[in-house]
Design an enzyme around this catalytic site. Structure first.
Site, PDB file in Angstrom:
ATOM      1  CG  ASN A   1      30.418  87.075  21.913  1.00 51.79           C
ATOM      2  OD1 ASN A   1      31.100  86.145  21.451  1.00 51.79           O
ATOM      3  ND2 ASN A   1      29.942  87.077  23.156  1.00 51.79           N
TER       4      ASN A   1
ATOM      5  CG  PHE B   1      36.293  79.122  22.128  1.00 48.20           C
ATOM      6  CD1 PHE B   1      36.147  80.013  23.173  1.00 48.20           C
ATOM      7  CD2 PHE B   1      35.758  77.846  22.276  1.00 48.20           C
ATOM      8  CE1 PHE B   1      35.474  79.655  24.340  1.00 48.20           C
ATOM      9  CE2 PHE B   1      35.082  77.474  23.428  1.00 48.20           C
ATOM     10  CZ  PHE B   1      34.933  78.384  24.461  1.00 48.20           C
TER      11      PHE B   1
ATOM     12  CB  SER C   1      31.307  79.361  24.723  1.00 42.89           C
ATOM     13  OG  SER C   1      31.140  80.030  23.498  1.00 42.89           O
TER      14      SER C   1
ATOM     15  CG  ASN D   1      29.199  82.261  20.374  1.00 45.68           C
ATOM     16  OD1 ASN D   1      28.058  82.325  19.917  1.00 45.68           O
ATOM     17  ND2 ASN D   1      29.657  83.106  21.264  1.00 45.68           N
ATOM     18  CB  THR D   2      32.242  75.956  20.418  1.00 44.58           C
ATOM     19  OG1 THR D   2      33.230  76.980  20.422  1.00 44.58           O
ATOM     20  CG2 THR D   2      32.851  74.655  19.915  1.00 44.58           C
TER      21      THR D   2
ATOM     22  CE  LYS E   1      31.937  82.660  31.850  1.00 46.51           C
ATOM     23  NZ  LYS E   1      32.847  83.660  31.298  1.00 46.51           N
TER      24      LYS E   1
ATOM     25  CG  ASN F   1      29.819  81.831  28.769  1.00 48.78           C
ATOM     26  OD1 ASN F   1      29.820  82.825  28.032  1.00 48.78           O
ATOM     27  ND2 ASN F   1      30.758  80.917  28.731  1.00 48.78           N
TER      28      ASN F   1
END
Ligand SMILES: Cc1cc2nc3c(=O)[nH]c(=O)nc-3n(C[C@H](O)[C@H](O)[C@H](O)COP(=O)(O)O)c2cc1C
Length: 367
Positions: free
Chosen positions: A117, A121, A186, A188-189, A222, A251
């Site tokens: 994925n 966010f 994460s 994805n940022t 995390k 994560n």
């Protein structure tokens, strides 16, 4: 139960696009959450037996929780308890509302029981989440299990202002949840994971603990599975210095296994974080490292590739006091928690452990 889901229901669900079915499922769970009768019936089918554990001052009815990202906007807060979860982590939420990355942004690697994925966010922001949490509290349906919030950084906020961005969300949400997780892991940022560097993370944690001091709530960090153990150790130093209540490990990963089919290779070529079975072993390694490094003194929430009681037991005996599932729920269905909790209880009995706490980290003690 999981067999029925895998054989009959999953093939129908998996014919639909991943994010579309995710959103439909959440809408259904939101309806369920509004119905006392619905939650009661769901508890009959999916409720887990008691397996209490006290961790960072909170009482968990069982150690298997919902991982962050499944219910980003607190749509279905009561439903997670009705599905047998011992706790839930809502969010990731960011201070500013943001759409996330363009779709498609969630992909199934079915043969490997994995997901890729790059949601980024997507959420309505901290103020909307605060309203939702207040709504569930006022409704009288607030669950009888700890509810956490996963805090992310807004994409428009540059890293040098990250502390203020996290602090704004934390200040607003502080009274509304039981524990908080700082998500600096994460993939994805853009550049978010640089905030795992000691100096940057220290600044964020200092800002959050200042807000937290008058009436402290457990604060965890995390971490990514892709960190070296040296980088992880720096975070563990901060955990002591900044009085963290625990670490969530881990994560999703930016690494990829070798795909054995053309479909898998194409899915793994998508940018984003990989979750599910291929992540299991690495996230357990991270749990084990943290447990050993802190001599079992810092609570760990183990997450990554947990599909059944064996997987959960592996994380617990490596050092996790609590575990979470995300991808396992997608592949195994709503009976996953009941089955995992039952399986852990059986394993405790087999090993003559009187309480879950005796199992935590036990694999390391026998090495
Ligand atoms: C679609 C999706 C969205 C996620 N969103 C978040 C998030 O917002 N915050 C976060 O900390 N982790 C997020 N995660 C990571 C999960 O919480 C979990 O750490 C990871 O998926 C590994 O667990 P699993 O193998 O059981 O899925 C997300 C995972 C997926 C698959």
């Amino acid at each position: 139960m999981s067999f029925v889901y895998r054989a009959l229901i999953r093939p129908i669900l998996f014919r639909q696009e991943s994010e579309a079915i995710h959103n439909r499922t959440l809408r259904a769970l939101r309806v369920l959450s509004g119905s006392g009768l619905g939650c009661g019936v769901s508890k009959l089918f999916y409720g887990a037996p008691e397996l209490p554990n006290e961790v960072f001052g909170l009482r968990f009815p069982n150690p298997v929780g919902l991982a962050a990202g499944m219910d980003k906007q607190a749509e279905a807060v009561p439903a997670w308890a009705a599905l047998g979860f011992g706790f839930s982590e809502l969010g990731g939420v960011t201070w500013h509302a943001q759409p996330g990355n363009p779709a498609p942004r969630m992909f199934r690697a079915i043969a490997d029981e994995a997901l890729v994925n790059r949601m980024g966010f997507n959420n309505d922001g901290a103020e909307a989440l605060a309203r939702k949490l207040q709504f569930w509290r006022d409704s009288g349906r607030w669950p009888q299990h700890p509810v956490g919030v996963n805090l992310g950084k807004s994409k428009i906020t540059p890293n040098e202002n990250a502390a203020g961005d996290y602090a704004n969300s934390f200040r607003l949400l502080h009274s509304l949840a039981d524990f908080f997780v700082v998500n600096v892991s994460s993939p994805n940022t853009p550049n978010l994971r640089q905030l795992q560097d000691k100096a940057a993370l220290d600044e964020i944690l200092a800002a959050l603990q200042e807000i937290n001091t008058p009436s402290p709530k457990p604060l965890l960090v995390k971490v990514a599975p892709d960190l070296s153990f040296e980088a992880l150790d720096e975070i563990l130093e901060l955990a002591t210095e900044r009085n963290l209540s625990g670490i969530v490990a881990t994560n999703t990963t930016i690494t990829r296994p070798e795909g054995s089919t053309e479909w898998l290779r194409r899915t793994y070529a998508e940018t984003g974080g990989l979750s599910g079975r291929p992540l299991r072993a690495r996230s357990t390694e991270v749990v084990r490292h943290i447990y050993k490094q802190t001599r079992g003194k810092l609570p760990i929430i183990g997450v990554g590739g947990i599909f059944n009681a064996e997987d959960a037991w592996e994380k617990i005996t490596a050092g996790a006091s609590l575990v979470q599932v995300y991808t396992g729920l997608v592949f195994e269905g709503p009976a996953i928690n009941r089955e995992i909790v039952r399986g852990i209880r059986a394993k405790l009995a087999q090993n003559n452990f009187a309480a879950l706490s005796q199992a935590v980290g036990s694999a390391n003690r026998f090495e």
